[in-house]
Design an enzyme around this catalytic site. Sequence first.
Site, short mmCIF file in Angstrom:
data_model
loop_
_atom_site.label_atom_id
_atom_site.label_comp_id
_atom_site.label_asym_id
_atom_site.label_seq_id
_atom_site.Cartn_x
_atom_site.Cartn_y
_atom_site.Cartn_z
N PHE A 1 22.91 39.76 61.46
CA PHE A 1 24.11 39.84 62.31
C PHE A 1 23.77 39.78 63.79
O PHE A 1 24.40 40.42 64.63
CB PHE A 1 24.91 41.12 61.98
N ARG A 2 22.69 39.05 64.11
CA ARG A 2 22.25 38.83 65.50
C ARG A 2 21.75 40.10 66.19
O ARG A 2 21.67 40.18 67.40
CB ARG A 2 23.33 38.16 66.34
N ILE A 3 21.41 41.11 65.39
CA ILE A 3 20.79 42.30 65.98
C ILE A 3 19.28 42.07 65.92
O ILE A 3 18.56 42.66 65.12
CB ILE A 3 21.23 43.59 65.24
N HIS A 4 18.85 41.16 66.79
CA HIS A 4 17.46 40.71 66.76
C HIS A 4 16.53 41.79 67.30
O HIS A 4 16.97 42.79 67.87
CB HIS A 4 17.32 39.44 67.59
#
Length: 207
Positions: free
Chosen positions: A185-188
Amino acid sequence: MNEKNSFGLDICFGEKNNPFELFKEWFDEAKKTELNDPNAVALGTSDDRGYTSVRMVLLKDFNETGFVFYTNFNSAKGLAIKKNPNISMCFHWKSLLRQIRIEGSAEQVSDIEADEYYSSRKYESRIGAWASNQSSEISNRKELTDSIRNFKSKYPEQNNVPRPKHWSGWRLKPRSVEFWLDGEFRIHERLKYIKEKNDWKKILLSP
Ligand SMILES: Cc1cc2nc3c(=O)[nH]c(=O)nc-3n(C[C@H](O)[C@H](O)[C@H](O)COP(=O)(O)O)c2cc1C
């Protein structure tokens, strides 16, 4: 649950005190997983007008002094770097969902180092370094093939093609190196090494 390092990042970020060791680990993995050219890297330059440009080059060497690529010093990038040595690199290894960004300043490699790499290249590539005025306009393809033919007759011996003075390497001496891993979820995950005198400070960045 996946193993984490002391920052709470994926274990692939390790616990290294400098970015070179971690770069080596990630690069070694990329060599196994990338379809081709794991050493291909986007190189960003900016000239004395502040105009920026980016293109791919191949990383040919790296160690604790920096990251080396070779090119024509009279090319667009070569001229820009001579005016403004602040450059950057960005690797993206799709097979690993990882990115590495390097920022710093460029320094010319020594003639000995450049000669050594140049002489390891294929005859045709060494001739190409003479025949192509990289980044300058040509009127047609024949102009280039004629130039190649001329330099082949000038240097017919495979083992006797000198390195053009204008063809050499730059070493990017990093001020910072950032390691990035794709997250759900783009929580890189981002870990940045910043050079402070002779040490490297590590910080986490928000994705
Ligand atoms: C995968 C890849 C690797 C490349 N490697 C190099 C390289 O190592 N050196 C180089 O001068 N050009 C390399 N090129 C070509 C450059 O991207 C670029 O077209 C050329 O250097 C001229 O750039 P300039 O006009 O900005 O100077 C490569 C291109 C690709 C796609």
